[in-house]
Structure formats: C-alpha cells, structure tokens
Design a protein around this motif. Sequence first.
Motif, PDB file in Angstrom:
ATOM      1  N   ARG A 141      20.924  21.327   9.460  1.00  0.00           N
ATOM      2  CA  ARG A 141      22.040  22.190   9.076  1.00  0.00           C
ATOM      3  C   ARG A 141      22.441  23.129  10.205  1.00  0.00           C
ATOM      4  O   ARG A 141      23.625  23.324  10.494  1.00  0.00           O
ATOM      5  N   ARG A 142      21.444  23.700  10.875  1.00  0.00           N
ATOM      6  CA  ARG A 142      21.750  24.613  11.979  1.00  0.00           C
ATOM      7  C   ARG A 142      22.321  23.877  13.182  1.00  0.00           C
ATOM      8  O   ARG A 142      23.208  24.388  13.875  1.00  0.00           O
ATOM      9  N   LEU A 143      21.825  22.696  13.446  1.00  0.00           N
ATOM     10  CA  LEU A 143      22.385  21.907  14.536  1.00  0.00           C
ATOM     11  C   LEU A 143      23.847  21.553  14.256  1.00  0.00           C
ATOM     12  O   LEU A 143      24.712  21.690  15.128  1.00  0.00           O
ATOM     13  N   SER A 144      24.112  21.097  13.055  1.00  0.00           N
ATOM     14  CA  SER A 144      25.477  20.736  12.702  1.00  0.00           C
ATOM     15  C   SER A 144      26.407  21.938  12.789  1.00  0.00           C
ATOM     16  O   SER A 144      27.541  21.819  13.288  1.00  0.00           O
ATOM     17  N   ALA A 145      25.933  23.096  12.336  1.00  0.00           N
ATOM     18  CA  ALA A 145      26.757  24.308  12.398  1.00  0.00           C
ATOM     19  C   ALA A 145      27.035  24.708  13.837  1.00  0.00           C
ATOM     20  O   ALA A 145      28.154  25.096  14.188  1.00  0.00           O
ATOM     21  N   GLY A 146      26.017  24.623  14.703  1.00  0.00           N
ATOM     22  CA  GLY A 146      26.208  24.978  16.101  1.00  0.00           C
ATOM     23  C   GLY A 146      27.199  24.061  16.800  1.00  0.00           C
ATOM     24  O   GLY A 146      28.058  24.516  17.563  1.00  0.00           O
ATOM     25  N   LEU A 147      27.111  22.765  16.523  1.00  0.00           N
ATOM     26  CA  LEU A 147      28.044  21.819  17.127  1.00  0.00           C
ATOM     27  C   LEU A 147      29.462  22.050  16.615  1.00  0.00           C
ATOM     28  O   LEU A 147      30.435  21.883  17.351  1.00  0.00           O
ATOM     29  N   HIS A 148      29.578  22.430  15.348  1.00  0.00           N
ATOM     30  CA  HIS A 148      30.912  22.657  14.782  1.00  0.00           C
ATOM     31  C   HIS A 148      31.544  23.930  15.336  1.00  0.00           C
ATOM     32  O   HIS A 148      32.708  23.923  15.748  1.00  0.00           O
ATOM     33  N   PRO A 208      34.394  23.684  21.185  1.00  0.00           N
ATOM     34  CA  PRO A 208      35.228  23.779  22.392  1.00  0.00           C
ATOM     35  C   PRO A 208      34.433  23.817  23.696  1.00  0.00           C
ATOM     36  O   PRO A 208      34.976  23.482  24.754  1.00  0.00           O
ATOM     37  N   LEU A 209      33.150  24.219  23.622  1.00  0.00           N
ATOM     38  CA  LEU A 209      32.338  24.304  24.830  1.00  0.00           C
ATOM     39  C   LEU A 209      31.490  23.058  25.055  1.00  0.00           C
ATOM     40  O   LEU A 209      30.777  22.979  26.053  1.00  0.00           O
ATOM     41  N   LEU A 210      31.541  22.104  24.134  1.00  0.00           N
ATOM     42  CA  LEU A 210      30.712  20.909  24.213  1.00  0.00           C
ATOM     43  C   LEU A 210      31.575  19.683  24.475  1.00  0.00           C
ATOM     44  O   LEU A 210      32.803  19.725  24.331  1.00  0.00           O
ATOM     45  N   ASP A 211      30.916  18.603  24.847  1.00  0.00           N
ATOM     46  CA  ASP A 211      31.638  17.341  24.983  1.00  0.00           C
ATOM     47  C   ASP A 211      32.278  17.001  23.643  1.00  0.00           C
ATOM     48  O   ASP A 211      31.590  16.836  22.628  1.00  0.00           O
ATOM     49  N   ARG A 212      33.589  16.884  23.625  1.00  0.00           N
ATOM     50  CA  ARG A 212      34.344  16.804  22.372  1.00  0.00           C
ATOM     51  C   ARG A 212      33.945  15.592  21.524  1.00  0.00           C
ATOM     52  O   ARG A 212      33.611  15.735  20.336  1.00  0.00           O
ATOM     53  N   ASP A 254      17.890   9.498  17.459  1.00  0.00           N
ATOM     54  CA  ASP A 254      17.922   9.217  18.895  1.00  0.00           C
ATOM     55  C   ASP A 254      18.811  10.218  19.631  1.00  0.00           C
ATOM     56  O   ASP A 254      18.452  10.702  20.717  1.00  0.00           O
ATOM     57  N   GLN A 255      19.960  10.542  19.038  1.00  0.00           N
ATOM     58  CA  GLN A 255      20.840  11.515  19.687  1.00  0.00           C
ATOM     59  C   GLN A 255      20.218  12.905  19.704  1.00  0.00           C
ATOM     60  O   GLN A 255      20.379  13.647  20.681  1.00  0.00           O
ATOM     61  N   VAL A 256      19.511  13.261  18.646  1.00  0.00           N
ATOM     62  CA  VAL A 256      18.839  14.562  18.619  1.00  0.00           C
ATOM     63  C   VAL A 256      17.724  14.598  19.659  1.00  0.00           C
ATOM     64  O   VAL A 256      17.494  15.635  20.304  1.00  0.00           O
ATOM     65  N   ALA A 257      17.025  13.482  19.849  1.00  0.00           N
ATOM     66  CA  ALA A 257      15.975  13.436  20.866  1.00  0.00           C
ATOM     67  C   ALA A 257      16.555  13.662  22.256  1.00  0.00           C
ATOM     68  O   ALA A 257      15.956  14.347  23.093  1.00  0.00           O
ATOM     69  N   VAL A 258      17.727  13.105  22.526  1.00  0.00           N
ATOM     70  CA  VAL A 258      18.389  13.354  23.806  1.00  0.00           C
ATOM     71  C   VAL A 258      18.824  14.812  23.903  1.00  0.00           C
ATOM     72  O   VAL A 258      18.702  15.452  24.956  1.00  0.00           O
ATOM     73  N   LEU A 259      19.304  15.355  22.789  1.00  0.00           N
ATOM     74  CA  LEU A 259      19.760  16.743  22.773  1.00  0.00           C
ATOM     75  C   LEU A 259      18.621  17.714  23.056  1.00  0.00           C
ATOM     76  O   LEU A 259      18.842  18.801  23.609  1.00  0.00           O
ATOM     77  N   ALA A 260      17.415  17.352  22.682  1.00  0.00           N
ATOM     78  CA  ALA A 260      16.277  18.240  22.914  1.00  0.00           C
ATOM     79  C   ALA A 260      16.022  18.484  24.393  1.00  0.00           C
ATOM     80  O   ALA A 260      15.367  19.467  24.764  1.00  0.00           O
ATOM     81  N   SER A 261      16.528  17.621  25.244  1.00  0.00           N
ATOM     82  CA  SER A 261      16.320  17.791  26.682  1.00  0.00           C
ATOM     83  C   SER A 261      17.603  18.041  27.454  1.00  0.00           C
ATOM     84  O   SER A 261      17.562  18.583  28.559  1.00  0.00           O
ATOM     85  N   GLU A 262      18.747  17.655  26.892  1.00  0.00           N
ATOM     86  CA  GLU A 262      20.007  17.802  27.621  1.00  0.00           C
ATOM     87  C   GLU A 262      21.141  18.049  26.639  1.00  0.00           C
ATOM     88  O   GLU A 262      21.315  17.294  25.674  1.00  0.00           O
ATOM     89  N   VAL A 263      21.919  19.101  26.883  1.00  0.00           N
ATOM     90  CA  VAL A 263      23.066  19.444  26.050  1.00  0.00           C
ATOM     91  C   VAL A 263      24.333  19.097  26.826  1.00  0.00           C
ATOM     92  O   VAL A 263      24.595  19.685  27.877  1.00  0.00           O
ATOM     93  N   PRO A 264      25.143  18.150  26.355  1.00  0.00           N
ATOM     94  CA  PRO A 264      26.365  17.772  27.083  1.00  0.00           C
ATOM     95  C   PRO A 264      27.475  18.813  26.899  1.00  0.00           C
ATOM     96  O   PRO A 264      28.129  18.867  25.852  1.00  0.00           O
ATOM     97  N   LEU A 265      27.686  19.640  27.899  1.00  0.00           N
ATOM     98  CA  LEU A 265      28.736  20.645  27.863  1.00  0.00           C
ATOM     99  C   LEU A 265      30.054  20.048  28.347  1.00  0.00           C
ATOM    100  O   LEU A 265      30.086  19.060  29.082  1.00  0.00           O
ATOM    101  N   ALA A 266      31.138  20.693  27.937  1.00  0.00           N
ATOM    102  CA  ALA A 266      32.460  20.296  28.413  1.00  0.00           C
ATOM    103  C   ALA A 266      32.617  20.712  29.872  1.00  0.00           C
ATOM    104  O   ALA A 266      31.940  21.633  30.352  1.00  0.00           O
ATOM    105  N   PRO A 267      33.496  20.060  30.619  1.00  0.00           N
ATOM    106  CA  PRO A 267      33.703  20.459  32.022  1.00  0.00           C
ATOM    107  C   PRO A 267      34.133  21.927  32.127  1.00  0.00           C
ATOM    108  O   PRO A 267      35.026  22.378  31.423  1.00  0.00           O
ATOM    109  N   GLY A 268      33.444  22.653  32.997  1.00  0.00           N
ATOM    110  CA  GLY A 268      33.769  24.052  33.200  1.00  0.00           C
ATOM    111  C   GLY A 268      33.226  24.995  32.158  1.00  0.00           C
ATOM    112  O   GLY A 268      33.509  26.204  32.201  1.00  0.00           O
ATOM    113  N   ALA A 269      32.434  24.509  31.199  1.00  0.00           N
ATOM    114  CA  ALA A 269      31.921  25.362  30.127  1.00  0.00           C
ATOM    115  C   ALA A 269      30.636  26.070  30.502  1.00  0.00           C
ATOM    116  O   ALA A 269      30.163  26.924  29.732  1.00  0.00           O
TER     117      ALA A 269
END
Length: 399
Positions: A63-70, A74-78, A226-241
């Motif tokens: 729930r917290r992950l989903s809320a943070g992504l939502h 604008p600062l994350l890979d869309r 699998d996507q959460v496992a990748v997120l645990a080590s790398e957060v894909p930010l938007a360009p310039g974010a």
Amino acid sequence: MAQRHPDPTHPAAGPVPAAALERHLRARATEFLRALRAHREAGAGAATGESAEAARALRRSARRLSAGLHTFQPLLDRDWAQALSPELAWVSGTLAVEHGCTARLERLLLALHRLSGAPVFPGQAATASGARTAPAVSAPAAVAGGSPAPAGPPPARPGADAPARTATTTTAAPPAVLTGADRGHLTVGAAKAGALLDRQLTLARTRAHSTALQALGSSRFHAVADQVAVLASEVPLAPGAAHADLRPPAAAARDRLTDAVAALPLVTAGSPYNAAALIHGLSPDPAPHPQDAPWHQVRLLLRLHRYAREVLHSGADGPTRAAAPAAVDAALRAAGEALDRHRDAAEAAAAAAQAARTPRIAPATAYALGVLHADQRHEVEAARYAFQRCWRTEDLGTS
C-alpha cells in the motif's frame, strides 16, 4: 496549534531532495520482500498467526509503495510508475478482503450481542479495555449453540483499533435500549441472525482466502515481486529529477484532499446523527449508500497525504526532521481512524442488509438484522461526526 519548527509541507520549509524518495521506496520494497519471505515460511495456506501477520505486513508495504509511486509519479519514470502502482494496489486489495470479512463478522456479532442484551464475551470485555485479542468464545457458538467459527486474527486496520471504536460507541452512538416486545423479538431473532451472518461471512472469507492464495501464486504476482526486487536496489527516476523538490507533488496530494473534504456535507455532520442519511439507509435499494462514496474517497486521499508527509519527514534535515510535527501527525491519525471506523461500519451495515435479503428467513431474524443495520448506520454517522470534529478543531497540515 502553533508549531515550533516548520512543517516540511509548508512553503517556508527547505526543499526535500529526490534522494529521500529513493530511500523511502527502497525501504518499502525491502519490507515487501521480507514480508513475502515470512509469509512463505509461515505457510501460505495455513491460517496461523505468523501467516496473518506476514500478510498484513505484505499488504502494508504494498500500500505504501503504491501510494508513493502514485503521489510522486512526476519524478519517476512515467511508464514504469503507471504500470507498477496499480499492480501493488491490486496486491494490497486482494489480501485485504479476507481480513475484512473476519473483522466484519466479529463486529456484527458483538453488536448483535450488545443490542440483544446478551452477556459480554471475554473478548469483548478485553476489547473495551484496549486489549487487542480475539474473542475467547466464538460468537456463533454462544448465540446459536453451534460449533465455533474458525478463529481469525483480530482486526488490525489502522483506525479500527478497539479503544477508538469503543470510545465512539460510548460517547456518540445512540443508546439502543429496547424494552418489552421489541427486546423479545430481537432476542428471538438474534441467534438465527448471528448464525446466518456467520455462514455468509465465513463463506466469503474462505473464498477470499482461496483467491489470495491463487493471486500469490500467479504469474501476475511474480511479475510484481520481480519489479519490487529491482526497486529495492534501484529507483528509476525521470530525466532531471535527481535534483527536483518533493514538496510540489506532496502539496498536490494535500490540495486534492482539501478539495474533497470541502465537498463533504460537514455541516450536516456537525450534529451526531444525520437523519437524512438514516432515511436513505432504510431504503430497500440494494445499491451502495449514496452518501458513503465521497467519504471513502476522502479516506483514500487522507492516506495518500499521510504517506506523502512520511516521505517528506524522512528527507527533511535539521530541526524540521527532529520536530516531525507530532501534533499534526496525531490529528491526521485521529482523522484517519474516524474514517476507518466509517468504512468498517458502512461495510458492516451493507453485510447486515445483504443478509436480511436472504429468501425465506423468519420475521424475527429479519427484524434483528434490521436493528443491526440501523445500529451500524448510526455508527457511520458517529464516525462522520468524529471526523468533522478532528478536521475543524485541529491543524491537519493542509494549510
């Protein structure tokens, strides 16, 4: 209430870097993976305390992950954020159904005993004293003389805490005192009403448990993990974010909440009981209550606002972080608890109404379910009144 230090959501506070969002998302992703491992080790199919606790932790982190992504999309890979956020919400919602059935059954049976004047269960007495323990005696067994229902975990929703619910009942709920023939009809119908609710909600809980197990074993869930496992080590930010400020997205979530609250009938909720709402509640229309949807939406927006503040607090430096506006956070928790009680009572009233529509039930059973439905709609109005008092008397960090 005056605050000694500036709130991170206030324009006067310093900027909060995107690194705080990265830390927050990585931490929540790690919690998700730990909860998933604990759930598998406890035995996904076993109804044990360890399995239930792991499921709650898994639901909470999703729930917290989903809320943070939502909120901070604008600062994350869309594309990535738009794809993962609803999937995490699906995981959280799927796991919540079984727990909701368990909590709803307990709530309805305890209310049925309270209304019919039956002796208080040991579990109900512990609830009144603030202990978070399951009833020692199954309600259907005590009511109808049947076999105990499968013991489920006690309600653990934020805002559904027993002390808060008891306080609402004792200070705001109507004194549902029935005497004479009314008491007799309710007592006669309470046993069968309790047995009917137990059958229906236990069946719903069993189906929800099977659905959750199927979901956790599906390829869809494995793709999310699998996507959460990748997120645990790398957060894909938007360009310039990388050097962006987290406060504007958090302020947008705050503004959406403020606008939704402004649209609520708070003037009507300024009195403990909303007669117009109760008239709608007695309607034979099986559709959801027309006044409930806006309140449920405010509950979701308040949760997003609270989670956004968590991210800002974790990224604030110096005295602002040390202060962590305790008064505002406490008021937000109180408002959230009131809306959680509103949700619980509304769902319980709907379950009682659904049971009352069962074909060929005895008149006394239908009467008991009708009284139970009205009692829960009164609890809905009491929760709205409690939220109105929290919102109007406290600075909730929305200014």
